[in-house]
Design an enzyme around this catalytic site. Sequence first.
Site, PDB file in Angstrom:
ATOM      1  N   ASP A 328      44.957  44.295  46.088  1.00 23.59           N
ATOM      2  CA  ASP A 328      43.772  44.000  45.291  1.00 23.59           C
ATOM      3  C   ASP A 328      43.055  45.373  44.595  1.00 23.59           C
ATOM      4  OD1 ASP A 328      41.765  42.533  43.865  1.00 23.59           O
ATOM      5  OD2 ASP A 328      40.871  41.674  45.728  1.00 23.59           O
ATOM      6  N   GLU A 525      32.238  38.272  42.767  1.00 24.17           N
ATOM      7  CA  GLU A 525      32.509  39.052  43.891  1.00 24.17           C
ATOM      8  C   GLU A 525      31.281  40.219  44.082  1.00 24.17           C
ATOM      9  OE1 GLU A 525      35.948  41.319  44.069  1.00 24.17           O
ATOM     10  OE2 GLU A 525      36.006  41.296  42.049  1.00 24.17           O
TER      11      GLU A 525
HETATM   12  C1  BGC Z   1      39.174  40.601  43.009  1.00 14.32           C
HETATM   13  C2  BGC Z   1      40.412  39.835  42.643  1.00 14.32           C
HETATM   14  C3  BGC Z   1      41.031  40.040  41.331  1.00 14.32           C
HETATM   15  C4  BGC Z   1      41.139  41.454  40.795  1.00 14.32           C
HETATM   16  C5  BGC Z   1      41.382  41.550  39.487  1.00 14.32           C
HETATM   17  C6  BGC Z   1      39.432  42.061  42.495  1.00 14.32           C
HETATM   18  O1  BGC Z   1      38.264  42.660  42.669  1.00 14.32           O
HETATM   19  O2  BGC Z   1      39.066  40.715  44.397  1.00 14.32           O
HETATM   20  O3  BGC Z   1      40.301  38.425  42.981  1.00 14.32           O
HETATM   21  O4  BGC Z   1      42.030  39.223  40.907  1.00 14.32           O
HETATM   22  O5  BGC Z   1      39.798  41.999  41.120  1.00 14.32           O
HETATM   23  O6  BGC Z   1      40.402  41.287  38.494  1.00 14.32           O
END
Ligand code: BGC
Length: 649
Positions: A328, A525
């Site tokens: 990630d 997030e």
């Molecule tokens: C997230 C992922 C995402 C990635 C790319 C991360 O911070 O946890 O779900 O795919 O960023 O944007």
Amino acid sequence: MKKYLLLFISIFIGLAFVACTNETTTTTTTISESTTTTTTTTLSTTTKKTFKTDTAVVNYEGSYCDDMTVNYEFIDDLLSSLTLDEKIGQMIQAERNGLSATDAAYYNLGSILSGGGSAPSVNAPNNWYLMYKNYQDGMRTSSSGIPVIYGVDAVHGHNNVLNATIFPHNIGLGAANDSELMTKIGLVTAREVRVTGLNYTFAPTVAVVQDIGWGRTYESLSENTDIVVDLSSAYIEGLQSYCVGASAKHFIADGGTDEGDDQGNALLTEEEIRAIHLDPYISAIDSGIYTIMVSYSSINGQKMHGSSYWITDVLKEELGFDGYVISDYDAIKQLPGDYYTQIVSAVNAGVDMLMEPYTWRDTIANLKLAVQNEDISIERINDAVRRILIIKYKMGLFHDDFYNEETGEYYRISYDDNFATYENRAVAREAVRKSLVLLKNDNNALPLNKKTNVAVIGNGASSIGLQTGGWTISWQGDDDSKLTRGTSIIGGIRQVAAGNGANVFTDAEDADVVIVVLSERPYAEMYGDNLNPTLTGSTADSGNADALEQAMIAKSLGKTVIGLLLSGRPMLINQQLQYFDAFVACWLPGSEAGMGIADVIYGDYNFTGKLPVTWPKYASALGMNSNSSNYNESLILFPFGYGLSYEED
Ligand code: BGC
């Protein structure tokens, strides 16, 4: 020397590829972006409780990756022709922001990403394609000649691209619980992605959310493993039918962290992890998923990016996953030790591609040093690169129609027939209809009579940003009322009212039926965790307090009050439910919310959505759900699976 291109000529010629369909030749299509698709339809005048059964027709033909059988001899020859530098480059994914095509080519980068909201300065499909083409053109001048994989978070449609079709977020799709619909959504999303040329999305999230306090609850399809399994595998099939690589994420138990803490720690036994969180990966692998993304989270204190047990022993060896594992965003930096040690730990644990958006040059230097020091074996590097090349093959990057020598264009499909078309939006509208969950309907307050004057209040009534939520145009989303193309809730209601001679007011005083739209503010997030998700709390829209007051007054005056909730999760509505005759959980319905909601509240379609997660009555019950051994009914407002429909009234 362009190794791939030489190999292409020497090995590929004469190989029998599957004949390509018309769509593979559409790369020369002139891109027109003037199309304004509207969702206007002739509304049915059928009587209440007679429901339409039609669904959008989606053309499944046109995929150029059907039967893309991997030529392993080609892969092995290509791999053995690569230098260590070229191999290491393949293992890197860098962010587009500030990345020149020359650098991408010089380092033979394997992949480029657009993180949430990372878009070309003029955010239009053709500009996305031109940006992508610029990188692919660069790769043709690289020493290996290997094309690049371009990844985005197309997690509810191609949501970084202005005016794309935006589907309900996963939690709503879990409520709809319709696997055929999921395949259509995967297919439509893949088409819109392919209009921009790109070939990779970081989706689906297969988290099985156990605590709705988690800010990523809306990215999860359900607290129920079987629902996640059925829906995500159907979606993967739709998506990959256009050879757009899917990425099941986040491996593993991201939905099971203690108190729903984002990037937190899952305090679970292996048995519990396997019982709840593993099956979606098994089914994703069965569906041929190309890639799997590792979770930021930990299991009993161990960061997943360093877990060779879960990544290599379980995922690759026990489950036989043969795609590539991607880290990630910047996640390996959360492992113990210095950057060198972090890279060594992650790659040795089984991570094949490193999403190191801005520090990728250091990643390359450290990876090379680690191989020279024999801290990472060349066999591990070869395994990682082989996996990446195989996926590139499956995505069609080595396909003879990937690049058209005459036009200088890369494979994509035409804008006009594929981007945010009426058909695509009709699939999203169908998804909205099916995702709505009717929680309360006293005295048949719903369906509404189309001839009744209504008042519609609350910020969410006229905000595309609030109805689409996080991961829309930008990473965290935005409450901008005109964020992207779509139909607002009041817009959908107005269309029905206009066709039936009724008025729509924006002041509760003006009508006997008041529709009150309550909302969570957009978040993604890291910014959405909330252990007390009340209607006026930290993730609530600031207009809710006023809307609730108006609901209370309207109710006391004997008006019919309908509540529509736009949210990424159940909210604590126990105290306010009394002000509403009917109450609907609309989740984050996306760009077609207006017409999809109107379809159902006016009775052209029935409510079929069921709660994909348990709806707590109190904050103390947030982590309680249908899997809990301490499940206590008295703390729950609506159980998992709950949802009324008109027939039951
Ligand atoms: C997230 C992922 C995402 C990635 C790319 C991360 O911070 O946890 O779900 O795919 O960023 O944007």
